[in-house]
Design a protein around this motif. Structure first.
Motif, PDB file in Angstrom:
ATOM      1  N   UNK A 106      28.670   8.370  35.468  1.00 44.69           N
ATOM      2  CA  UNK A 106      27.589   9.141  36.073  1.00 44.69           C
ATOM      3  C   UNK A 106      28.006  10.593  36.286  1.00 44.69           C
ATOM      4  N   UNK A 107      29.240  10.796  36.744  1.00 44.98           N
ATOM      5  CA  UNK A 107      29.720  12.163  36.972  1.00 44.98           C
ATOM      6  C   UNK A 107      29.756  12.960  35.675  1.00 44.98           C
ATOM      7  N   UNK A 108      30.227  12.329  34.596  1.00 40.62           N
ATOM      8  CA  UNK A 108      30.309  13.031  33.314  1.00 40.62           C
ATOM      9  C   UNK A 108      28.959  13.581  32.889  1.00 40.62           C
ATOM     10  N   UNK A 109      27.905  12.845  33.191  1.00 37.38           N
ATOM     11  CA  UNK A 109      26.560  13.286  32.824  1.00 37.38           C
ATOM     12  C   UNK A 109      26.002  14.280  33.831  1.00 37.38           C
ATOM     13  N   UNK A 110      26.280  14.055  35.101  1.00 36.34           N
ATOM     14  CA  UNK A 110      25.614  14.848  36.129  1.00 36.34           C
ATOM     15  C   UNK A 110      26.186  16.250  36.293  1.00 36.34           C
ATOM     16  N   UNK A 111      27.357  16.517  35.699  1.00 36.18           N
ATOM     17  CA  UNK A 111      27.807  17.916  35.752  1.00 36.18           C
ATOM     18  C   UNK A 111      26.880  18.803  34.916  1.00 36.18           C
ATOM     19  N   UNK A 112      26.043  18.196  34.067  1.00 31.12           N
ATOM     20  CA  UNK A 112      25.089  18.962  33.267  1.00 31.12           C
ATOM     21  C   UNK A 112      23.677  18.942  33.855  1.00 31.12           C
ATOM     22  N   UNK A 113      23.554  18.463  35.098  1.00 30.82           N
ATOM     23  CA  UNK A 113      22.279  18.574  35.816  1.00 30.82           C
ATOM     24  C   UNK A 113      22.184  20.011  36.319  1.00 30.82           C
ATOM     25  N   UNK A 114      21.438  20.843  35.614  1.00 32.86           N
ATOM     26  CA  UNK A 114      21.414  22.279  35.876  1.00 32.86           C
ATOM     27  C   UNK A 114      20.923  22.583  37.288  1.00 32.86           C
ATOM     28  N   UNK A 115      19.988  21.785  37.787  1.00 31.71           N
ATOM     29  CA  UNK A 115      19.462  22.001  39.139  1.00 31.71           C
ATOM     30  C   UNK A 115      20.511  21.787  40.221  1.00 31.71           C
ATOM     31  N   UNK A 116      21.511  20.964  39.933  1.00 30.21           N
ATOM     32  CA  UNK A 116      22.458  20.562  40.980  1.00 30.21           C
ATOM     33  C   UNK A 116      23.366  21.697  41.438  1.00 30.21           C
ATOM     34  N   UNK A 117      23.366  22.839  40.737  1.00 29.79           N
ATOM     35  CA  UNK A 117      24.237  23.954  41.124  1.00 29.79           C
ATOM     36  C   UNK A 117      23.516  25.009  41.976  1.00 29.79           C
TER      37      UNK A 117
END
Length: 637
Positions: A106-117
């Motif tokens: 899940x972490x590997x994918x969610x680092x590319x959740x642009x909104x999360x930054x």
């Protein structure tokens, strides 16, 4: 020739035999399928030649809920969503469903959740992804440029806030090559060599759903594509077009000129006011040493609360007596109450956005109630939470604030007391429970055995129930006791804190209840007399998994087993209770269980012991395949 034809038919039947991968979740799954090229030796014009009988093939497909994917057993298939990851290779199929095993995926994918930054800082990013970036950062223009991982870098400003992120490298490759410089390629980012999960790629698509502000042969730009994002810039590889599919073999054939995507730069809006509000609400996430202190409860408590969420969410000051008024919010827009209800206890349990369409990572809850005590009572407040943060306020005094599982002794004086609980979640699931009950004594196995000898019948039998957690919103699991002639002792085990609700329509005589859990706050209620002793066991008892599955990995290098054989649990429980086990019921995420649904007789014990013997033979066979000792390697024939 006939023999050769017959052999080829048999070979192809084996080669293209199929098995099934089923999406048993309520979310779409992305499946990546790849088949290797296959060759056969054939006699052609009297010459033994190597002939390709199957071309190499790779593709992605979406598997709907309850849909089945047929896989040829020579293929490699990976299917995943935010709830499950299934990988299948040859005759091995591995399924990950619990949060701990899914964590890194899940972490590997969610680092590319642009909104999360948006409105985030270095402390939060390091805590969430455990980057350990001390040696991966360089000073740059009053800030720091840091390498995260998987083709993503971050630029922090001098206050440590996220200013820009950069996506590049292997993250911008398709299954069969480079990504094209096209607007749609933004949603085709790869995470750790896998296409980005649908739960993230769909979010990213929404950000750039509008037409680009500027587009040329080597640049695509979006200005202010969404709240919190100032710009997105996509640039081409080497700043010019390249020939797609060029080789000497096709020099005279038609070729395509293609712009390839080199990097994506996302710049964020640094809104001081929004940042201050968000940081106040947002809890520290799961992971490494970076966030340990942030997850620990404050040690300077109790102190008076300056404000509580009730000033914003409960402006009419409606406070029920001896129950809670609950207010549910999305922490991205905290002043809007999405739903409200009156509840007897504080609990919330759901995945993804299954509760009022609030994404679990953005869920917030506020509970308030006035509770009356007829006399002074020494109580125990238990907090069970995952990657979240909770504040408990009693009579305007903060008695707990933190992100850990805790048991807090608290003395309520005679009279009315106002209890408030504020909660913000930061994980793929919401798993939260606060219980307030009389302080319980914790028993060891030997102490429980002594108590059972003194207070239960000699002919009573044990019935075991094991569950990882509850699948219901209120964290309850209903146990329907099946008819049984002898008295029983219920032994209950869970990972999460749950409420065991006992239903006893057959009036089976229950002489005692024993429970254990990894997290505190378990409650037992329902058709059970107040005179029946309830024992909280010091250690975990048994398992929710009664089937042990093992595999030999890397030619004998590792013999790995998942789950537990029921005989281990049976022997352990019979040993510390001194009673025979009549039966058991187990399930990972349970809502209602017939107790028991498996009867333990001599035949069943024999089957379970035979399974253990088979596993031991598998282990020995696996070890025999392992690499030989250095001094004995030449002894093999």
């Amino acid at each position: 020739m006939k023999f050769l034809l017959f052999f080829t038919l048999i070979f192809n039947t084996l080669l293209f035999s199929e098995d099934e991968i089923i999406n048993d979740t309520d979310k779409q799954m992305l499946c990546v399928v790849s088949y290797p090229a296959k060759y056969e030796q054939e006699i052609i014009h009297g010459i033994d030649q190597r002939v390709q009988v199957q071309k190499e093939d790779s593709f992605t497909t979406i598997l709907q809920p309850n849909e089945t994917l047929l896989r040829k057993t020579d293929g490699n298939v990976i299917c995943y969503n935010e709830l499950t990851r299934i990988s299948a290779y040859k005759d091995r199929v591995n399924k990950q469903t619990d949060i701990n095993s899914l964590d890194q995926h899940l972490k590997n994918h969610e680092i590319f959740d642009i909104n999360s930054y948006i409105n985030e800082n270095r402390e939060f990013i390091e805590a969430k992804y455990g980057t350990g970036m001390e040696n991966q950062c360089k000073n740059y223009k009053d800030g720091e440029y840091c390498t995260l991982r998987n083709g993503l870098d971050i630029l922090y400003n001098k206050e440590g806030r996220v200013k820009k992120i950069f996506i590049y490298g292997s993250s911008l490759f398709e299954l069969k090559g480079n990504l094209a410089l096209e607007a749609d390629s933004f949603s085709k980012i790869r995470a750790n060599n896998e296409p980005l999960g649908l739960w993230i790629s769909e979010k990213n698509k929404k950000i750039i759903k509008s037409k680009p502000s500027f587009e040329s042969d080597n640049v695509i730009l979006w200005k202010n594509p969404s709240n919190g994002i100032q710009s997105i810039v996509m640039t081409s590889k080497d700043g010019h077009m390249a020939i797609n599919g060029y080789s000497r073999g096709n020099i005279n054939k038609e070729v395509n000129l293609q712009n390839y995507l080199q990097a994506i730069e996302i710049e964020y809006v640094l809104d001081d006011k929004a940042y201050a509000i968000y940081q106040k609400l947002r809890p520290m996430p799961k992971n490494t040493e970076f966030n340990v202190s942030n997850r620990q409860p404050r040690r300077d408590l109790p102190i008076k609360a300056k404000t509580t969420w009730g000033e914003y969410l409960n402006q009419k000051n409606i406070i029920p007596t001896n129950m809670f008024k609950a207010f549910y919010i999305n922490t991205n827009n905290p002043k809007e109450v999405i739903s409200s209800e009156e509840v007897k206890k504080i609990s919330m349990n759901y995945n993804s956005n299954q509760f009022h369409n609030i994404d679990s990572k953005d869920f917030g809850g506020y509970w308030v109630g006035n509770f009356t005590y007829e006399k002074e009572e020494q109580m125990q407040i238990s907090i069970s939470q995952s990657w979240a943060k909770t504040r408990i306020i009693i009579d305007d005094m903060i008695i707990y604030e933190g992100g850990t599982n805790e048991q807090i002794p608290y003395t309520f004086t005679k009279g009315k007391h106002k209890i408030e609980v504020e909660y913000v979640n930061n994980w793929h699931t919401v798993g939260f429970m606060v219980s307030i009950k009389n302080k319980e004594k914790i028993f060891t196995s030997s102490e429980i055995k002594k108590e059972l000898n003194e207070h239960t019948s000699k002919n009573s039998e044990v019935v075991f129930v094991g569950a990882y957690n509850s699948s219901k919103k209120d964290q309850s699991i209903t146990l329907k006791i099946a008819k049984h002639a002898k008295p029983i002792v219920l032994v209950l085990n869970s990972y999460d804190s749950v409420e065991w609700i006992i239903q006893n329509p057959q009036n089976v005589k229950i002489e005692a209840v024993i429970y254990s859990a990894y997290k505190s706050g378990v409650e037992v209620s329902g058709d059970i007399s107040k005179s029946i002793p309830i024992f909280a066991h010091k250690d975990s008892i048994g398992s929710y998994s009664m089937e042990k599955k093992c595999q030999c990995i890397n030619g004998g290098a590792v013999f790995n087993c998942d789950g537990s054989n029921a005989i281990d649990t049976i022997n352990a429980i019979e040993s510390f209770t001194g009673k025979k086990m009549f039966g058991f019921s187990t399930k990972y995420g349970a809502d209602t269980l017939i107790v028991p649904n498996i009867i333990v007789d001599e035949k069943k014990k024999k089957e379970l012991n035979e399974e253990l013997e088979k596993i031991e033979l598998q282990r020995q066979d696996c070890q025999s395949k392992s690499n030989p000792e250095f001094e004995n390697i030449f002894d093999k024939k």
